[in-house]
Enzyme design. Structure first.
Site, PDB file in Angstrom:
ATOM      1  N   GLY A 150      16.128  -1.999   8.913  1.00  0.00           N
ATOM      2  CA  GLY A 150      17.015  -1.861   7.742  1.00  0.00           C
ATOM      3  C   GLY A 150      18.361  -1.244   8.092  1.00  0.00           C
ATOM      4  O   GLY A 150      19.406  -1.709   7.624  1.00  0.00           O
ATOM      5  N   GLY A 151      18.350  -0.196   8.935  1.00  0.00           N
ATOM      6  CA  GLY A 151      19.600   0.480   9.306  1.00  0.00           C
ATOM      7  C   GLY A 151      20.523  -0.459  10.067  1.00  0.00           C
ATOM      8  O   GLY A 151      21.743  -0.487   9.840  1.00  0.00           O
ATOM      9  N   ASP A 169       7.598  -1.312  11.061  1.00  0.00           N
ATOM     10  CA  ASP A 169       7.343  -0.861   9.678  1.00  0.00           C
ATOM     11  C   ASP A 169       7.203  -2.013   8.675  1.00  0.00           C
ATOM     12  O   ASP A 169       6.681  -1.819   7.580  1.00  0.00           O
ATOM     13  CB  ASP A 169       8.471   0.058   9.197  1.00  0.00           C
ATOM     14  N   ARG A 226     -18.096  13.542  10.784  1.00  0.00           N
ATOM     15  CA  ARG A 226     -16.818  14.185  10.450  1.00  0.00           C
ATOM     16  C   ARG A 226     -15.950  13.325   9.533  1.00  0.00           C
ATOM     17  O   ARG A 226     -16.163  12.122   9.427  1.00  0.00           O
ATOM     18  CB  ARG A 226     -16.015  14.420  11.738  1.00  0.00           C
ATOM     19  N   ARG A 240     -10.978  16.191  11.535  1.00  0.00           N
ATOM     20  CA  ARG A 240     -10.084  16.113  12.695  1.00  0.00           C
ATOM     21  C   ARG A 240      -8.917  15.171  12.395  1.00  0.00           C
ATOM     22  O   ARG A 240      -9.026  14.269  11.555  1.00  0.00           O
ATOM     23  CB  ARG A 240     -10.831  15.558  13.913  1.00  0.00           C
ATOM     24  N   ARG A 280       4.299   1.649  19.129  1.00  0.00           N
ATOM     25  CA  ARG A 280       5.486   0.832  19.438  1.00  0.00           C
ATOM     26  C   ARG A 280       5.441   0.300  20.864  1.00  0.00           C
ATOM     27  O   ARG A 280       6.319  -0.474  21.260  1.00  0.00           O
ATOM     28  CB  ARG A 280       6.754   1.673  19.256  1.00  0.00           C
TER      29      ARG A 280
END
Ligand code: F6P
Length: 381
Positions: free
Chosen positions: A111-112, A135, A170, A294, A303
């Site tokens: 986006g940037g 993303d 857990r 945990r 990535r």
């Protein structure tokens, strides 16, 4: 006359970038007889005139390689760190573009990058962009390249956490990237059968999550997997942040400098707490459920490494289409994925927008139908 094309990769690196550079470069050279060169480290390299030759030799053998052979940075043309200050280097960048007699500049990013590329387009440069980010939050495209690979890595991680969660009885929280959207957490969470999925689009209640886990215990399930998007936010924090942001915009309207500064600090404090959200949530769940808990933060692992077949294919389709658009002199567009096709979408239609998960998205409906806790309620939409 042969065209001259520049290419750069900007923002966080993403699996599939090299496949896109290769797709663009091979089509540009082989199909259209263009000259193509790379700029290193995003807009910074364009500003500093640091180039890399792209030819049959340098484009060979990179399809399966992760990262970007060009390097990348998050530097913006109009806010470039120079000598300890953020400077507007737009003019220098425009000058370098012309010095190389470029007919087009291809910017690959999220986006940037779309925004920065649009800024350069408004200075008269012939711009084409490609949507890349793990993303998947770029407006106007079905998918961004990098997303599929990262989703696969996160899915594999949740699969692996299952056996240790079962063995120790857990609660396992796994934090998944995605910035302000939950595409990665929802996709991987669904694919790997997480019991709870928390995404920024749906602020969560810790009590509801604890209830969902205790319900599983009653049903005889002695472990739970909670997929937490890095941007996930509790209902309480969401409310506080929203109120402060509203107050800030009022202070801005009134030009109340003192209040503006205080509010900005308060917002930064809330955001800093949100950054360690997964650890806080783990502590609170342990208290509420009395089940050992945990945390695993996947971070930049998501990535790295070899792009998936789907990402290589998508990046190649978009890259080759970019070469075609340059040949047709169709500029000021992002090459988007729409079903099986690659289509040019005007940059001005997508810039400044973020693709969030809509409440009626099929993945969300599936999660609800499965009884996955999304941190809000158990209702099936
Ligand atoms: O935009 C991709 C992304 O990996 C996000 O998921 C994450 O929030 C961010 O980049 C991390 O950025 P950096 O690599 O600068 O730490």
């Amino acid at each position: 006359m042969a065209k001259y094309v520049g290419v750069l990769t900007s923002g966080g690196d993403s699996p599939g970038l090299n496949a896109a550079i290769r797709g663009l470069g091979k089509a540009a050279i082989g199909q259209y007889n263009m000259n193509i060169m790379g700029f290193k480290d995003g807009f910074r390299g364009l500003m500093e005139n640091r180039t890399m030759p792209l030819n049959e030799r340098t484009l060979s053998g990179i399809l399966t390689v992760g990262g970007t052979i060009l390097g990348t940075s998050r530097h913006k043309p109009n806010k470039m760190p120079v000598g300890g200050k953020n400077m507007d280097m737009t003019e220098v960048i425009v000058g370098n573009y012309h010095e190389h007699h470029l007919d087009a500049l291809v910017c690959m990013g999220g986006g940037g990058t779309q925004k920065n590329a649009y800024h350069l387009m408004k200075q008269g440069l012939n711009i084409i962009t490609l949507p890349k980010t793990i993303d998947n939050d770029v407006w106007g495209t079905d998918f961004t390249f990098g997303f599929d690979t990262a989703m696969g890595i996160a899915t594999d991680a949740i699969d692996r956490l299952h056996s240790t969660a079962i063995s120790h009885h857990r609660i396992m929280l796994v934090e998944i990237m995605g910035h302000n959207t939950g595409w990665l957490a929802l996709g991987a969470g669904l694919a790997a059968g997480a019991d709870v999925i928390l995404i920024p689009e749906i602020p969560y209640s810790t009590e509801i999550v604890a209830e969902a886990i205790l319900k599983r215990t009653k049903e005889g399930k002695t472990f739970s997997i909670v997929a937490v998007a890095e941007g996930a936010i509790s209902q309480q924090m969401y409310k506080e942040l929203k109120e402060k942001k509203e107050e800030l915009s009022e202070a801005k309207q009134k030009n109340d400098k003192k209040n503006k500064k205080d509010l900005k600090e308060q917002i930064a404090e809330i955001e800093a707490v949100q950054k360690i959200n997964t650890y806080r949530l783990a502590g609170n769940l342990e208290k509420l459920t009395r089940i050992e808990t945990r945390v695993t933060i996947l971070g930049h692992l998501q990535r790295g490494g070899t792009p998936s077949a789907a990402d290589r294919l998508l990046a190649t389709r978009l890259g080759t289409m970019a070469a075609r658009c340059i040949q047709k002199e169709q500029f000021g567009v992002m090459i988007a994925s729409a079903g099986d096709t690659a289509v040019p979408v005007p940059l001005k239609e997508i810039v400044g927008k973020r693709k969030n998960i809509p409440p009626d998205h099929p993945w969300l409906k599936s999660a609800r139908a499965l009884g996955t806790c999304m941190g809000d309620c158990y209702d099936i939409i």
